[in-house]
Write an enzyme that holds these catalytic residues in place. Structure first.
Site, short mmCIF file in Angstrom:
data_model
loop_
_atom_site.label_atom_id
_atom_site.label_comp_id
_atom_site.label_asym_id
_atom_site.label_seq_id
_atom_site.Cartn_x
_atom_site.Cartn_y
_atom_site.Cartn_z
N CYS A 118 0.88 -1.18 0.00
CA CYS A 118 0.00 0.00 0.00
C CYS A 118 0.91 1.23 0.00
O CYS A 118 2.10 1.12 -0.32
CB CYS A 118 -0.96 -0.02 1.19
SG CYS A 118 -0.17 0.00 2.81
N ASN A 155 2.35 1.41 4.32
CA ASN A 155 2.68 0.15 5.01
C ASN A 155 2.43 0.24 6.52
O ASN A 155 3.14 -0.37 7.31
CB ASN A 155 4.12 -0.31 4.73
CG ASN A 155 4.43 -1.74 5.18
OD1 ASN A 155 5.54 -2.03 5.65
ND2 ASN A 155 3.48 -2.64 5.09
N CYS A 200 -1.27 0.71 7.47
CA CYS A 200 -2.69 0.37 7.64
C CYS A 200 -3.08 -0.86 6.82
O CYS A 200 -3.27 -1.95 7.36
CB CYS A 200 -3.58 1.56 7.25
SG CYS A 200 -3.29 3.05 8.23
N ARG A 201 -3.21 -0.69 5.50
CA ARG A 201 -3.80 -1.77 4.68
C ARG A 201 -2.86 -2.96 4.47
O ARG A 201 -3.28 -4.11 4.69
CB ARG A 201 -4.23 -1.20 3.32
CG ARG A 201 -5.39 -0.23 3.43
CD ARG A 201 -5.57 0.55 2.15
NE ARG A 201 -4.46 1.46 1.92
CZ ARG A 201 -4.26 2.18 0.82
NH1 ARG A 201 -5.13 2.08 -0.18
NH2 ARG A 201 -3.24 3.00 0.72
N SER A 202 -1.62 -2.72 4.01
CA SER A 202 -0.79 -3.89 3.65
C SER A 202 -0.33 -4.71 4.87
O SER A 202 -0.28 -5.94 4.78
CB SER A 202 0.38 -3.52 2.74
OG SER A 202 1.23 -2.58 3.32
N ASP A 208 -7.97 3.78 1.19
CA ASP A 208 -7.03 4.26 2.21
C ASP A 208 -7.82 4.76 3.43
O ASP A 208 -8.60 5.70 3.31
CB ASP A 208 -6.21 5.40 1.60
CG ASP A 208 -5.15 5.92 2.55
OD1 ASP A 208 -5.18 5.58 3.75
OD2 ASP A 208 -4.29 6.69 2.09
P1 4NP Z 1 -1.73 2.78 4.20
O1 4NP Z 1 -2.34 4.14 4.80
O2 4NP Z 1 -1.22 3.13 2.81
O3 4NP Z 1 -2.89 1.86 4.16
O4 4NP Z 1 -0.63 2.36 5.14
C1 4NP Z 1 -1.61 5.33 4.90
C2 4NP Z 1 -0.75 5.51 5.95
C3 4NP Z 1 -0.06 6.71 6.08
C4 4NP Z 1 -0.25 7.71 5.16
C5 4NP Z 1 -1.11 7.51 4.09
C6 4NP Z 1 -1.80 6.31 3.96
N1 4NP Z 1 0.43 8.95 5.29
O5 4NP Z 1 0.16 9.85 4.48
O6 4NP Z 1 1.23 9.10 6.23
#
Ligand code: 4NP
Length: 155
Positions: free
Chosen positions: A10, A13, A15-17, A124
């Site tokens: 994602c 790294n 939340c989702r992945s 997201d």
């Molecule tokens: P992820 O979510 O891609 O599912 O891990 C996010 C985590 C952090 C951020 C964006 C999306 N960020 O902008 O810090």
């Protein structure tokens, strides 16, 4: 032959992945499938951090412990090391394809292409509320079952 390897990707790294890594690993274990599983982000904002507390809480409420996972960025040799590189959304696919050698791009897939879902992407959840994290987990549980069915058939 070595066991198939799967990298979930994602943006952050956190939340989702990592949720996909934890859910997929637990489901693979329950089925007795030997797989090599990891996750990474296309961005490196949170390098070394544990998954987001909200992801951890929602996952733990369904029995998945993400607490020992650590964030890392996608690296060049991931494209040769992993058999399946599974992206959460289309922006991840685009970023990955920009970095991946042409002859390895066939490994990059959108996770929900394996599922029978109304959603095309795992959205997201980072800037939203708890319901978004629940939805992420719903989608990941369903797509994990479908991808594991496929890997099981290919055995
Ligand atoms: P992820 O979510 O891609 O599912 O891990 C996010 C985590 C952090 C951020 C964006 C999306 N960020 O902008 O810090």
């Amino acid at each position: 032959m070595s066991s198939p390897s799967v990298l979930f990707v994602c943006l952050g790294n956190i939340c989702r992945s990592p949720t996909a890594e934890g859910v997929f690993a637990q489901k693979a274990k329950q089925r007795g499938l030997a797989l090599s599983i990891d996750s990474a982000g296309t961005a490196g904002y949170h390098h070394g951090a544990a998954p987001d507390k909200r992801s951890q809480e929602v996952a733990l409420s369904r029995g998945y412990d993400l607490s020992r996972l650590k964030c890392r960025k996608v690296k060049e040799d991931d494209f040769s090391q992993f058999d399946y590189i599974i992206a959460m959304d289309n922006a991840n696919v685009k970023d990955l394809k920009r970095k991946c050698p042409r002859e390895l791009q066939h490994k990059i897939k959108l996770f929900l292409d394996y599922a029978n879902s109304d959603f095309e992407e795992v959205p997201d959840p980072y800037y939203g509320g708890k319901r978004g994290f629940e939805l992420v987990l719903d989608l990941i549980e369903e797509a994990s079952d479908c991808l594991l069915d496929k890997l099981n058939e290919a055995k």
